[in-house]
Design a protein around this motif. Structure first.
Motif, short mmCIF file in Angstrom:
data_model
loop_
_atom_site.label_atom_id
_atom_site.label_comp_id
_atom_site.label_asym_id
_atom_site.label_seq_id
_atom_site.Cartn_x
_atom_site.Cartn_y
_atom_site.Cartn_z
N ARG A 198 -11.39 8.59 -12.00
CA ARG A 198 -11.01 7.34 -13.05
C ARG A 198 -10.62 6.54 -13.31
N ASP A 199 -9.60 5.96 -12.01
CA ASP A 199 -8.05 5.22 -12.59
C ASP A 199 -10.44 4.43 -12.64
N ALA A 236 -11.60 -7.29 -13.53
CA ALA A 236 -13.08 -7.57 -12.78
C ALA A 236 -12.85 -7.72 -11.40
N VAL A 237 -11.85 -8.18 -11.31
CA VAL A 237 -11.01 -8.65 -10.19
C VAL A 237 -10.89 -7.04 -9.32
N VAL A 238 -9.67 -6.53 -10.15
CA VAL A 238 -9.14 -5.29 -9.50
C VAL A 238 -10.72 -4.01 -9.25
N LEU A 239 -11.04 -4.14 -9.94
CA LEU A 239 -12.11 -3.13 -10.31
C LEU A 239 -13.49 -3.27 -8.84
N ALA A 240 -13.36 -4.63 -8.60
CA ALA A 240 -14.07 -4.48 -7.65
C ALA A 240 -13.31 -4.38 -5.94
N TRP A 241 -12.17 -4.55 -6.78
CA TRP A 241 -11.55 -4.02 -4.82
C TRP A 241 -10.95 -2.44 -5.01
N ARG A 242 -10.73 -1.97 -5.73
CA ARG A 242 -10.73 -1.12 -5.90
C ARG A 242 -12.04 -0.04 -6.10
N ALA A 243 -13.02 -0.67 -6.06
CA ALA A 243 -14.30 0.12 -5.78
C ALA A 243 -14.69 -0.11 -4.57
N SER A 244 -14.34 -0.89 -3.78
CA SER A 244 -14.76 -1.52 -2.43
C SER A 244 -13.67 -0.79 -1.55
N HIS A 245 -12.60 -0.12 -2.12
CA HIS A 245 -11.60 1.16 -1.37
C HIS A 245 -11.66 2.07 -1.46
N GLU A 246 -11.53 2.79 -0.50
CA GLU A 246 -11.72 4.47 -0.73
C GLU A 246 -10.27 4.71 -0.98
N PRO A 247 -9.03 5.85 -1.31
CA PRO A 247 -8.18 5.65 -1.22
C PRO A 247 -7.98 6.85 -0.36
N ASP A 248 -6.73 6.49 0.57
CA ASP A 248 -6.57 7.54 1.62
C ASP A 248 -8.15 8.73 2.54
N GLU A 249 -8.79 7.56 3.40
CA GLU A 249 -9.90 7.97 3.91
C GLU A 249 -9.30 7.80 5.46
N VAL A 250 -8.80 6.93 5.71
CA VAL A 250 -8.81 7.08 7.40
C VAL A 250 -7.05 7.11 7.57
N VAL A 305 3.92 -1.88 -3.46
CA VAL A 305 4.28 -1.47 -2.64
C VAL A 305 5.33 -0.41 -2.28
N ARG A 306 5.14 0.21 -3.63
CA ARG A 306 5.90 1.15 -3.76
C ARG A 306 5.09 2.45 -2.84
N ALA A 307 3.90 2.09 -3.23
CA ALA A 307 2.90 3.14 -2.09
C ALA A 307 2.69 3.68 -0.79
N ARG A 308 3.26 2.18 -0.49
CA ARG A 308 2.47 2.02 0.69
C ARG A 308 3.98 2.17 1.27
N GLU A 309 5.28 2.10 0.80
CA GLU A 309 6.59 1.83 1.54
C GLU A 309 6.57 3.86 1.80
N GLY A 310 6.34 4.30 0.77
CA GLY A 310 6.03 6.14 0.54
C GLY A 310 5.13 6.02 1.96
N ALA A 311 4.64 5.87 1.89
CA ALA A 311 3.47 6.36 2.52
C ALA A 311 4.57 6.50 3.83
N GLY A 364 3.61 11.47 12.41
CA GLY A 364 1.83 11.74 12.65
C GLY A 364 1.37 10.47 11.81
N HIS A 365 0.14 10.38 11.31
CA HIS A 365 -0.37 9.12 11.38
C HIS A 365 0.36 8.71 9.37
N LEU A 366 0.09 7.35 9.29
CA LEU A 366 0.04 7.00 7.95
C LEU A 366 -1.55 6.93 7.56
N THR A 367 -2.13 7.76 5.94
CA THR A 367 -3.56 6.80 5.56
C THR A 367 -3.01 6.14 3.99
N ALA A 368 -4.44 5.82 4.79
CA ALA A 368 -4.30 4.19 3.57
C ALA A 368 -5.74 3.84 3.35
#
Length: 339
Positions: free
Chosen positions: A102-103, A149-163, A311-317, A326-330
């Motif tokens: 959706r994003d 456009a920059v935010v779209l390109a960045w988010r399109a080339s990065h999948e959340p919570d996969e590795v 920052v909040r999402a990363r620090e929460g992770a 365990g392992h941190l997902t990013a």
């Protein structure tokens, strides 16, 4: 009409795009939206802003007369067509991307909306005889579209919570907020730059055309605005170098460090070109290079902020990872074909 729409849905229902394919679409849209900024600057710097004094037609026709300024201005309007297609596909294909996100749909929708807004604002700019307020707003909207456009390109080339990722790679709060402040400072620098252009000789009209320039202190307006622009740009550059040093000292992720390095290089070139164009009385070619470097610097600081992440999402992770041991997902970069 309804049977045609039904057949169209049936034909496209099975069509989908992969994350890698959509990422290429997003990058293409980003490139197209950057290109239209540079061609628009060329229109203004060649004095072709009123080459077609009517809008959307040119002198009441669907094609321009054989006049240099008219051809340049109308050509820029034609470039809007492929740019619109690229922006529209960024939204439409986001709907067909699998897995659906959706994003990306919401970000993709901002691009065609921005292009439509630019077309309308461009019409008002022409009808307003290139009044400096319309021209400054036109450029400002271009910079805002590039943000989407920059935010779209960045988010399109990065999948959340996969590795799995190393928690140490997460960007700390100070660095993230510094980059967000740097974006604000960069936006202020660009605004001051548009004001300097509005007060200068490159108002967009050809010789003999009366253009309403920025003028609040007579002949001293241009010098005043140019010096304020230079001072703000200097603060922006020093802040960029300081954040670059901070990122290296705190071992930020490589993408962030590369983006900040590129930003510092572009700002150094920008300063050299800006000084040269001031000493040589603002030649057209150098002003166009100055605009191009400004676009590059803007894209670099936006990309750096994206690389830093929320920052909040990363620090929460990180906290969650420490609690569960365990392992941190990013976010993981999308793998393009051939990689």
């Amino acid at each position: 009409m309804r049977p045609r729409l039904k057949r169209l849905r049936e034909r496209t229902n099975g069509y989908t795009v992969t994350p890698a394919q959509y990422a290429l679409v997003a990058y293409t849209a980003l490139g197209a939206l950057t290109l239209i900024v540079l061609t628009g600057a060329a229109v203004r710097l060649t004095g072709s802003g009123l080459g077609c004094p009517t809008w959307p037609k040119c002198y009441g026709n669907v094609y321009p007369p054989l006049n240099t300024h008219a051809v340049i201005e109308f050509s820029n309007r034609l470039i809007t067509v492929p740019v619109s297609i690229a922006a529209g596909l960024a939204w439409l294909l986001a709907l067909r991307r699998r897995p659906y996100r959706r994003d990306l749909v919401w970000l993709g929708a901002l691009l065609p909306l921005g292009v439509i807004g630019q077309a309308v604002l461009g019409g008002f700019t022409v009808r307003g005889a290139l009044d400096y307020g319309w021209v400054m707003g036109h450029f400002a909207l271009s910079m805002l579209i590039l943000v989407a456009a920059v935010v779209l390109a960045w988010r399109a080339s990065h999948e959340p919570d996969e590795v799995d990722a190393d928690p140490a790679a997460a960007t700390d709060r100070t660095l993230v907020w510094s980059l967000r402040g740097l974006i604000a400072l960069g936006a202020l620098t660009i605004f001051a730059g548009t004001a300097a252009t509005a007060a200068g000789p490159h108002a967009g009209g050809s010789p003999g055309q009366k253009i309403n320039r920025l003028d609040f202190d007579g002949r001293g307006t241009m010098d005043f605005v140019i010096h304020r622009h230079a001072e703000i740009a200097l603060v922006f550059s020093l802040a960029a170098v300081a954040i670059w040093w901070l990122a290296r000292r705190r071992s930020a992720n490589p993408m962030l460090q590369r983006s900040l390095t590129l930003l510092c290089v572009l700002l150094a070139l920008q300063g050299a070109v800006g000084l040269d164009q001031y000493e040589t009385h603002l030649p057209t070619e150098l002003v166009w290079v100055h605009v191009g470097l400004a676009c590059g610097a803007w894209l670099s600081v936006l990309w750096a902020a994206c690389a830093a992440g929320p920052v909040r999402a990363r620090e929460g992770a990180i906290s969650a990872q420490r609690r569960r041991g365990g392992h941190l997902t990013a976010q993981a970069p999308v793998k393009f074909p051939g990689n």
